[in-house]
Design a protein around this motif. Structure first.
Motif, mmCIF file in Angstrom:
data_model
loop_
_atom_site.group_PDB
_atom_site.id
_atom_site.type_symbol
_atom_site.label_atom_id
_atom_site.label_comp_id
_atom_site.label_asym_id
_atom_site.label_seq_id
_atom_site.Cartn_x
_atom_site.Cartn_y
_atom_site.Cartn_z
ATOM 1 N N ASP A 110 -4.318 -10.982 -6.514
ATOM 2 C CA ASP A 110 -4.446 -10.902 -8.209
ATOM 3 C C ASP A 110 -3.766 -9.732 -8.551
ATOM 4 N N ARG A 111 -3.827 -8.698 -7.869
ATOM 5 C CA ARG A 111 -3.382 -7.428 -8.231
ATOM 6 C C ARG A 111 -1.826 -7.388 -8.187
ATOM 7 N N GLU A 112 -1.193 -8.057 -7.261
ATOM 8 C CA GLU A 112 0.116 -8.186 -7.115
ATOM 9 C C GLU A 112 0.601 -8.980 -8.079
ATOM 10 N N GLN A 113 0.044 -10.170 -8.734
ATOM 11 C CA GLN A 113 0.422 -10.871 -9.985
ATOM 12 C C GLN A 113 0.418 -10.048 -11.064
ATOM 13 N N GLU A 114 -0.831 -9.361 -11.148
ATOM 14 C CA GLU A 114 -0.883 -8.516 -12.422
ATOM 15 C C GLU A 114 0.200 -7.530 -12.724
ATOM 16 N N LEU A 115 0.551 -6.756 -11.297
ATOM 17 C CA LEU A 115 1.692 -5.672 -11.402
ATOM 18 C C LEU A 115 2.779 -6.521 -11.625
ATOM 19 N N ASP A 132 -4.048 -7.330 -2.680
ATOM 20 C CA ASP A 132 -4.740 -8.086 -3.273
ATOM 21 C C ASP A 132 -3.905 -9.243 -4.063
ATOM 22 N N ASP A 163 0.836 -1.199 0.010
ATOM 23 C CA ASP A 163 0.190 -0.009 -0.079
ATOM 24 C C ASP A 163 0.886 1.345 0.064
ATOM 25 N N SER A 222 1.102 -0.393 -6.106
ATOM 26 C CA SER A 222 0.567 -1.050 -4.943
ATOM 27 C C SER A 222 -0.311 -2.196 -5.467
ATOM 28 N N SER A 223 -0.177 -3.172 -4.583
ATOM 29 C CA SER A 223 -1.102 -4.380 -4.642
ATOM 30 C C SER A 223 -2.485 -4.415 -3.870
#
Length: 348
Positions: free
Chosen positions: A122-127, A120, A88, A116-117
């Motif tokens: 899924d957001r971490e993986q996407e980033l 989340d 964050d 920033s994830s």
């Protein structure tokens, strides 16, 4: 027409023609040095006298020269950039951590890109994969998820990766941590040393490594003191202020209220301070992570050195980029108990 000259004709030989980007050759001509000398100055290489470096830098500034990183990428196979995936960006803990990473990256001539994830996975993986797609040389990741096998192909392809604050899930990788277990154990022991036995623990979500490690430290300190922990003294979950407020109010009320609280992270501490200020009875408090104005408010904390965590992670990353091929390492940095008054209150 006789006596008139075009803009191109009046340009100095050492300056680029109008509308073209200046090149190293232009800089060399203006500074009166060789092309290799300009290259050494631009790339921070040794072998240039201070006076020559000054002339080259003056020429660079006068011409507005900028290094062509696209050509550099093609030549060296590196983009001179690294990615940082945080939990964050608004969390005060990550400010000095990110700044320290950026300082190390800059010293190595690299650009830092972060995101920033929001906790989340899924957001971490996407980033992380988006940064890899943009060909960063390395990644520093504060994990939100517990399965990082998606990064295995990227690591095999040469993207150096270091995990920070929490270990990677289901892969082996360099990991830089603070001593969450030892810090929490010391903080709770500090409350016990000041006479407390009914001590509440309010922490983050149980799936988060740091939350479980700090809870483990709490239990260890209580066991060391021979004190049984009641289920009502422990609350894990979201750090959203409403949830934390309800947990604090429940623990400090009732027939056998707690006399002290251990807050599992800085966001919990901030809400706990607000709630405890509303109570007639004085409740002791120790928080994990320092917070802004804690010194003025007299808040006792277990402090992490966020800058040291970020700096250590970045240094390990660049060692990997420079060719270090030793097995993955796990580095655990110490925390420090900072007594300021709130953790030294006697039981009331």
């Amino acid at each position: 027409m006789t006596g008139q000259r075009t803009v191109a004709e009046t340009a100095r030989p050492s300056e680029p023609r109008y509308g073209n980007r200046p090149t190293m050759k232009d800089v060399a001509a203006r500074a009166g040095v060789g092309l290799k000398t300009v290259s050494r100055v631009v790339n921070g290489e040794p072998g240039v006298t201070p006076d020559t470096e000054r002339r080259v830098q003056e020429a660079i500034e006068a011409l507005g020269f900028r290094r062509n990183d696209s050509a550099r990428v093609l030549r060296k196979g590196r983009t001179a950039s690294i990615g940082l995936v945080l939990e964050d960006l608004a969390d005060p803990f990550y400010g000095p951590l990110s700044r320290a990473v950026e300082e190390v990256a800059r010293a190595h001539g690299a650009l830092l890109i972060n995101g920033s994830s929001a906790e989340d996975p899924d957001r971490e993986q996407e980033l992380a994969l988006a940064l890899c797609a943009r060909r960063v040389d390395g990644l520093i990741v504060i994990p939100a998820g517990d399965d990082h096998r998606y990064l295995e192909p990227e690591i095999k392809a040469g993207i150096a990766t270091v995990f920070v604050d929490r270990p990677a899930g289901r892969i082996d990788a360099d990991t830089i941590l603070s001593d969450s277990y030892g810090g929490a154990r010391e903080g709770v022991a500090h409350l016990i040393a000041h006479g407390h036995r009914r001590i509440g623990f309010i922490g983050d979500r149980p799936r988060i490594h740091t939350a479980t490690e700090r809870l483990r430290g709490y239990h260890a300190a209580m066991a060391d003191a021979g004190t049984a922990v009641h289920d009502s003294w422990v609350s894990l979950g979201s750090t959203e202020p409403g949830r934390v407020r309800a947990a604090v109010e429940r623990m400090v009320s009732g027939p056998e209220p707690v006399t002290a609280l251990f807050a599992g992270n800085n966001r919990v501490t901030v809400t706990a301070v607000r709630v405890l200020a509303e109570q007639e009875r004085r409740i002791a408090l120790v928080g994990f992570d320092d917070i802004e104005l804690a010194d003025l408010l007299g808040i006792t904390v277990v402090a992490q050195d966020a800058a040291a965590v970020g700096r250590t992670a970045a240094e390990h990353l660049f060692r990997r980029l420079d060719g270090a091929d030793h097995p993955p390492v796990r580095v655990q940095l110490p925390t420090a108990l900072v007594p300021r008054g709130s953790g030294e209150l006697p039981p009331a």
